[in-house]
Design a protein around this motif. Structure first.
Motif, short mmCIF file in Angstrom:
data_model
loop_
_atom_site.label_atom_id
_atom_site.label_comp_id
_atom_site.label_asym_id
_atom_site.label_seq_id
_atom_site.Cartn_x
_atom_site.Cartn_y
_atom_site.Cartn_z
N ALA A 59 4.52 10.31 6.37
CA ALA A 59 3.91 10.17 5.04
C ALA A 59 3.18 8.84 4.90
O ALA A 59 2.10 8.78 4.28
CB ALA A 59 5.00 10.29 3.97
N ASN A 60 3.73 7.77 5.48
CA ASN A 60 3.08 6.46 5.39
C ASN A 60 1.78 6.39 6.16
O ASN A 60 0.94 5.51 5.90
CB ASN A 60 4.03 5.37 5.90
CG ASN A 60 5.01 4.91 4.84
OD1 ASN A 60 4.66 4.79 3.68
ND2 ASN A 60 6.24 4.67 5.24
N SER A 61 1.59 7.33 7.09
CA SER A 61 0.32 7.35 7.82
C SER A 61 -0.80 7.97 7.00
O SER A 61 -1.97 7.84 7.34
CB SER A 61 0.49 8.12 9.13
OG SER A 61 0.80 9.48 8.88
N PHE A 62 -0.44 8.66 5.92
CA PHE A 62 -1.44 9.29 5.05
C PHE A 62 -1.60 8.56 3.72
O PHE A 62 -2.71 8.39 3.22
CB PHE A 62 -1.07 10.75 4.79
CG PHE A 62 -1.16 11.63 6.00
CD1 PHE A 62 -2.37 12.15 6.42
CD2 PHE A 62 -0.01 11.93 6.73
CE1 PHE A 62 -2.45 12.96 7.54
CE2 PHE A 62 -0.08 12.75 7.85
CZ PHE A 62 -1.30 13.26 8.26
N VAL A 63 -0.49 8.16 3.12
CA VAL A 63 -0.51 7.47 1.83
C VAL A 63 0.45 6.29 1.88
O VAL A 63 1.26 6.16 2.81
CB VAL A 63 -0.11 8.41 0.67
CG1 VAL A 63 -1.12 9.53 0.48
CG2 VAL A 63 1.30 8.98 0.90
N GLU A 64 0.37 5.44 0.87
CA GLU A 64 1.30 4.31 0.76
C GLU A 64 2.63 4.81 0.18
O GLU A 64 2.95 4.58 -0.98
CB GLU A 64 0.70 3.22 -0.13
CG GLU A 64 -0.55 2.58 0.44
CD GLU A 64 -0.25 1.74 1.68
OE1 GLU A 64 0.89 1.23 1.79
OE2 GLU A 64 -1.13 1.61 2.55
N TRP A 65 3.38 5.51 1.04
CA TRP A 65 4.60 6.18 0.57
C TRP A 65 5.64 5.19 0.06
O TRP A 65 6.34 5.45 -0.91
CB TRP A 65 5.18 7.03 1.70
CG TRP A 65 6.25 7.98 1.26
CD1 TRP A 65 7.57 7.92 1.55
CD2 TRP A 65 6.08 9.16 0.45
NE1 TRP A 65 8.25 8.98 0.98
CE2 TRP A 65 7.35 9.75 0.29
CE3 TRP A 65 4.98 9.76 -0.16
CZ2 TRP A 65 7.55 10.91 -0.44
CZ3 TRP A 65 5.18 10.92 -0.89
CH2 TRP A 65 6.45 11.48 -1.03
N HIS A 66 5.75 4.03 0.73
CA HIS A 66 6.73 3.03 0.29
C HIS A 66 6.36 2.43 -1.05
O HIS A 66 7.22 1.95 -1.79
CB HIS A 66 6.88 1.94 1.35
CG HIS A 66 5.63 1.19 1.62
ND1 HIS A 66 4.60 1.69 2.39
CD2 HIS A 66 5.22 -0.06 1.21
CE1 HIS A 66 3.62 0.81 2.46
NE2 HIS A 66 3.95 -0.26 1.74
N GLN A 67 5.07 2.45 -1.41
CA GLN A 67 4.64 1.97 -2.72
C GLN A 67 4.94 3.00 -3.81
O GLN A 67 5.31 2.64 -4.94
CB GLN A 67 3.14 1.67 -2.71
CG GLN A 67 2.73 0.53 -1.78
CD GLN A 67 3.17 -0.82 -2.30
OE1 GLN A 67 3.50 -0.97 -3.48
NE2 GLN A 67 3.18 -1.82 -1.43
N ILE A 68 4.82 4.28 -3.47
CA ILE A 68 5.09 5.36 -4.42
C ILE A 68 6.53 5.29 -4.92
O ILE A 68 6.82 5.56 -6.10
CB ILE A 68 4.79 6.73 -3.77
CG1 ILE A 68 3.29 6.90 -3.58
CG2 ILE A 68 5.38 7.88 -4.59
CD1 ILE A 68 2.90 8.17 -2.84
N LYS A 69 7.45 4.90 -4.04
CA LYS A 69 8.86 4.90 -4.38
C LYS A 69 9.25 3.82 -5.38
O LYS A 69 10.38 3.80 -5.86
CB LYS A 69 9.71 4.73 -3.11
CG LYS A 69 9.59 5.87 -2.11
CD LYS A 69 10.55 5.71 -0.96
CE LYS A 69 10.24 4.50 -0.12
NZ LYS A 69 11.16 4.38 1.04
N ARG A 70 8.32 2.92 -5.71
CA ARG A 70 8.65 1.83 -6.63
C ARG A 70 8.60 2.26 -8.10
O ARG A 70 9.09 1.53 -8.97
CB ARG A 70 7.69 0.66 -6.41
CG ARG A 70 7.85 0.00 -5.05
CD ARG A 70 6.95 -1.20 -4.91
NE ARG A 70 7.10 -1.86 -3.62
CZ ARG A 70 6.46 -2.95 -3.25
NH1 ARG A 70 5.60 -3.53 -4.09
NH2 ARG A 70 6.65 -3.49 -2.06
#
Length: 322
Positions: A59-70
């Protein structure tokens, strides 16, 4: 080096709960078989952890997944597309695969398959307990009070799978029922995790956390009702009146009972969290003793009131039908 005390704290509460359900169900499978499903459930927890790690990398290779979780909407999205499907999928597979081999040798009862679901869910819980305790992200008390939660999540598909496997005529609609029940479990799983995360946000989002324990209380009620159904027992009736107005009134009382009872448990949970860091000598201070006593009595009052409404609804149903 594995800390044996952490392993014991992680495994003993789920094993005790599994023994409790084993003793409650007549004609239950042998305890050794349930322990086998318990171990498979723990392995499925490790598999789910690995799959979630792989999912996040992709998922992080497509979108900023770790940012979404905030953000809370991002947390909800993660629960719906990652955590819920992976964890409920692993638990479902952990029940289906060994059951596929067992059904060729034994005639499996509806209650047996439901117990397999409980055993796998509690094994999954034991693995999750160990992860949280090992990393110090939750206390023993917090993990112990959450022991039945995974079984409560999985109860719908456990019931649906038991209906399909124990049926003599397996119909296509029963397979569709399994998928719908699994989807229900995923949504409930996601919703509980979102409500539990709301406590870490600012107002008014923090108020969402007050819906957590009433919702957990309802899911526990659903688990108990499904357990009665797989044993062929009549479900407990609370909505019994025939007029529309009275039925709406009784539904409102049920909702009020869940809110009162759930938040009474939540209040006691918060009380224990507040006093647990204190040293034993501090607990005997007059101010702290009064604080503990007053909060305990307040939550006890709400809990007893909820129990009284519940008994009133049950008495009304018995009077009508008997």
């Amino acid at each position: 080096m594995v800390d044996l005390s952490l392993v014991l704290w992680a495994a003993i509460p789920p094993l005790l709960l599994l023994t409790y359900y084993y003793c409650r169900v007549p004609f239950a499978p042998p305890l050794l078989k349930l322990l086998m499903f318990f171990i498979i459930g723990a392995i499925s927890g490790l598999l789910a952890l690995k799959l979630e790690w792989v999912f996040e990398i992709v998922a992080n290779s497509f979108v900023e997944w770790h940012q979404i979780k905030r953000w809370l909407p991002g947390v909800a999205l993660r629960q719906l597309v990652e955590i819920g499907p992976i964890e409920e999928g692993c638990k479902l597979a952990a029940v289906i695969v060994p059951t596929y081999y067992l059904q060729h040798k034994y005639r499996l009862l509806h209650s047996s398959v439901f117990l397999f679901m409980i055993a796998v869910s509690l094994g999954f819980t034991a693995e999750e307990n160990w992860i949280y305790l090992f990393h110090g992200t939750a206390s023993v008390f917090e993990r112990t009070i959450g022991t039945p939660v995974h079984a409560m999540f999985s109860a719908p598909w456990g019931y649906a799978l038991g209906t399909y496997i124990s049926s003599k005529n397996r119909l296509n609609r029963d397979k569709k029922f399994i998928f719908r029940a699994w989807l229900n479990s995923v949504i409930c799983h996601a919703l509980v995790n979102v409500l539990s995360s709301a406590w870490g946000y600012l107002l008014p989002l923090r108020f969402l956390s007050y819906g957590l324990f009433p919702f957990l209380l309802w899911m526990f009620w659903r688990l108990e009702q499904l357990l009665r159904k797989v044993q062929g027992k009549p479900v407990i009736t609370l909505i019994s009146d025939r007029t529309i107005q009275r039925r709406y009134w009784q539904r409102s009382l049920v909702l009020f009972t869940l809110v009162l009872g759930g938040n009474a448990i939540f209040g006691l949970f918060l009380l224990v969290r507040k006093i647990s860091p204190l040293s034993p000598s501090k607990l005997f201070d007059t101010y702290i003793l009064w604080f503990i006593f007053s909060r305990f009595l307040l939550n006890l009052f709400f809990g007893v009131l909820a129990w009284g409404i519940y008994r009133y609804l049950r008495h009304s149903a018995r009077r009508r039908y008997f």
